[in-house]
Design a protein around this motif. Structure first.
Motif, short mmCIF file in Angstrom:
data_model
loop_
_atom_site.label_atom_id
_atom_site.label_comp_id
_atom_site.label_asym_id
_atom_site.label_seq_id
_atom_site.Cartn_x
_atom_site.Cartn_y
_atom_site.Cartn_z
N ILE A 1 0.88 -1.42 0.53
CA ILE A 1 0.11 0.32 0.40
C ILE A 1 0.57 1.26 -0.15
O ILE A 1 0.87 2.35 -0.51
N ILE A 2 1.98 1.41 0.84
CA ILE A 2 2.98 2.65 0.31
C ILE A 2 4.05 2.54 -0.60
O ILE A 2 3.35 3.48 -1.04
N VAL A 3 4.01 1.51 -1.39
CA VAL A 3 4.71 1.16 -3.00
C VAL A 3 3.21 1.98 -3.78
O VAL A 3 3.53 3.24 -4.74
N ASP A 4 1.70 1.90 -3.80
CA ASP A 4 0.47 2.11 -4.57
C ASP A 4 0.29 3.26 -3.73
O ASP A 4 -0.74 3.89 -4.69
N THR A 5 0.76 3.93 -3.11
CA THR A 5 0.09 5.59 -3.00
C THR A 5 1.95 6.71 -3.11
O THR A 5 1.77 7.06 -4.23
N TYR A 6 2.34 6.69 -1.58
CA TYR A 6 2.72 8.01 -1.77
C TYR A 6 4.68 7.97 -0.61
O TYR A 6 5.58 8.49 -0.59
N GLY A 7 4.40 5.96 -1.39
CA GLY A 7 6.49 5.95 -1.12
C GLY A 7 6.83 6.16 0.73
O GLY A 7 8.02 6.52 0.67
N GLY A 8 5.53 6.58 1.95
CA GLY A 8 6.58 6.80 2.93
C GLY A 8 6.18 8.70 3.40
O GLY A 8 6.14 8.75 4.18
N ALA A 9 5.63 8.97 1.93
CA ALA A 9 6.49 10.73 1.87
C ALA A 9 5.12 11.64 2.51
O ALA A 9 4.97 12.24 3.14
N ALA A 10 3.75 10.52 3.34
CA ALA A 10 2.98 10.93 3.43
C ALA A 10 1.98 10.02 4.66
O ALA A 10 2.39 9.26 3.59
N PRO A 11 1.32 10.27 5.03
CA PRO A 11 0.03 9.51 6.18
C PRO A 11 -0.93 7.89 4.80
O PRO A 11 -0.79 8.23 3.54
N HIS A 12 -1.06 7.06 5.19
CA HIS A 12 -1.71 5.77 4.93
C HIS A 12 -2.76 5.49 5.84
O HIS A 12 -2.46 5.55 6.95
N GLY A 13 -3.80 5.77 5.31
CA GLY A 13 -5.44 5.19 6.15
C GLY A 13 -5.09 3.88 6.72
O GLY A 13 -5.32 3.45 7.44
N GLY A 14 -3.91 2.41 5.88
CA GLY A 14 -4.23 1.08 5.85
C GLY A 14 -5.02 0.48 4.75
O GLY A 14 -4.79 -0.83 5.40
N GLY A 15 -6.18 0.64 4.42
CA GLY A 15 -6.63 0.51 3.39
C GLY A 15 -5.92 -0.39 2.22
O GLY A 15 -6.45 1.18 1.62
N ALA A 16 -6.10 -1.20 1.59
CA ALA A 16 -5.74 -1.17 0.55
C ALA A 16 -7.16 -1.05 -0.96
O ALA A 16 -7.96 -0.83 -0.59
#
Length: 406
Positions: free
Chosen positions: A267-282
């Motif tokens: 999910i981090i690869v799918d979104t912002y590479g760790g530069a922003a928070p992630h809600g946890g849902g795929a």
């Protein structure tokens, strides 16, 4: 905010076992949405040595109704799964698109979920689950993605193009990349470390053991280094850049034969590479009524438009939902001290430009279409798609934002 620092993001190729699972799950989503744009899909995939397993819940006209599969749909599901694996390029002894064992454990959606989510009478369609979702944009790259992730994706995309085009003889589907950049005054200026681990043909390694070939490994390494130079901006790679190509030495066994894959583990690869928070849902495997997916897409859409409008250099947006409830419980905007206006003004304006109910998001972004398999590798954001499929990447709110906040 720190202005000078090192930051790292990674990406994985379409042949990574987790990404194989994501693409299979989204192939099922696309198959069902093509039959019924209102289909409900929550499809999880497991991949391992010569095996693919589906599980989850579904519902849709011409798909699964009244506890029964529609005629021919089970065969279509298996065909879509095998075609996905074939397209990726797996024809290996340990994982082959024609011969892997396939198990379909999808079943009907829970009636208790359906009653809370479906639109009925005066009740608007509710969110498919509770949760928090984030969107992010930065002006570091033309596609408003963090540079570390952007280049990590582009490296593997280039390698995949060369593999499919048979430009080089040694690339196999499974690969990972990692990019570390130095930031000065908040701007990426050079690469301090670049890493690629790629599955390769027999003999393309050099550890001194029987079967290894130093000349073949040099050919592979020189190719990957050439990709680094082609993808990164001129001057980013210096004599001090640390470059690692297959640092474990040998990578002949890969993909689902080398490691099990599961939907939603990248999910981090799918979104912002760790530069922003992630809600946890795929995202993958879920139809667009699921706010894990659709609300994350609209949050990215709004954040990107804020930055594209020149209202900030960086923007993070959070949304939250409760299952069965249509309106979001909260909307939060963070401009990371880079804004030209008060974030509270943006929070007030955005809901007037985009209806943030699940149905409103789907209608605004035209999400009830079979467009999702192409999202399932190399990131869901900062990419172009066939036609205008990735509507959440549009910047069509820019003028309205400027006018509303002026």
């Amino acid at each position: 905010m720190r202005e000078s620092y090192l930051f790292t993001s990674e990406s994985v190729s379409e042949g990574h076992p987790d990404k194989v699972a994501d693409q299979i799950s989204d192939a099922v989503v696309d198959l069902f949405l093509a039959k019924d744009p209102q289909a409900r899909v929550a499809c999880e995939t497991l991949t391992t040595t010569n095996k693919v397993v589906l599980a989850g819940e579904i519902r849709g006209r011409g798909i699964y109704e009244d506890g029964q599969w529609a005629e021919g749909v089970l065969d279509e599901i298996e065909a879509a799964v095998r075609h996905t694996v074939k397209r990726i390029g797996y024809e290996q002894d340990g994982f082959h698109w024609q011969t892997f064992d396939f198990s379909n454990n999808l079943h009907g959606q829970s009636a208790h979920i359906a009653q809370g989510v479906d639109e009925s009478g005066n009740k608007d369609e509710g969110a498919g689950d509770q949760g928090i979702m984030f969107g992010y944009a930065t002006d570091e790259t033309p596609d408003f993605l963090p540079a570390t992730l952007y280049y990590s994706h582009r490296i593997l995309e280039r390698m995949a193009q060369d593999r499919h085009g048979k430009v080089v003889p040694f690339l196999e589907p499974d690969a990972k990349s990692q990019v570390t950049l130095a930031y000065e005054n908040g701007v990426p200026v050079r690469a301090t470390a670049l890493v690629v681990s790629t599955q390769h043909a027999l003999g393309y390694y050099d550890d001194g053991s029987e079967g290894s070939d130093a000349a073949k490994y040099k050919e592979l390494r020189d190719y990957v280094v050439g990709v680094f130079h082609d993808v990164l901006p001129q001057g980013f790679i210096t004599d001090e850049t640390k470059i690692y190509v297959n640092p474990t030495g040998r990578f002949e066994i890969g993909g689902p034969d080398g490691d099990a894959g599961l939907t939603g583990r990248k999910i981090i690869v799918d979104t912002y590479g760790g530069a922003a928070p992630h809600g946890g849902g795929a995202f993958s495997g879920k139809d667009p009524t699921k706010v894990d997916r659709s609300a994350a897409y609209v949050a990215r859409y709004m954040a990107k438009n804020v930055v594209a409008a020149g209202l900030a250099k960086r923007c993070t947006i959070q949304l939250s939902y409760a299952i069965g409830i249509a309106e979001p419980l909260s909307l939060y905007v963070d401009l990371h001290e880079t804004g030209t206006v008060d974030a509270a003004k943006i929070e007030a304006v955005l809901p007037t430009l985009v209806k943030l109910t699940p149905k409103g998001i789907r209608e605004h972004l035209q999400l009830n279409k079979p467009i999702y398999q192409q999202t399932a590798s190399y990131g869901h954001f900062g990419r172009k798609a066939d036609g205008d499929a990735f509507t959440w990447e549009r910047t069509d709110l820019v003028d309205q934002l400027k006018a509303a906040i002026a």
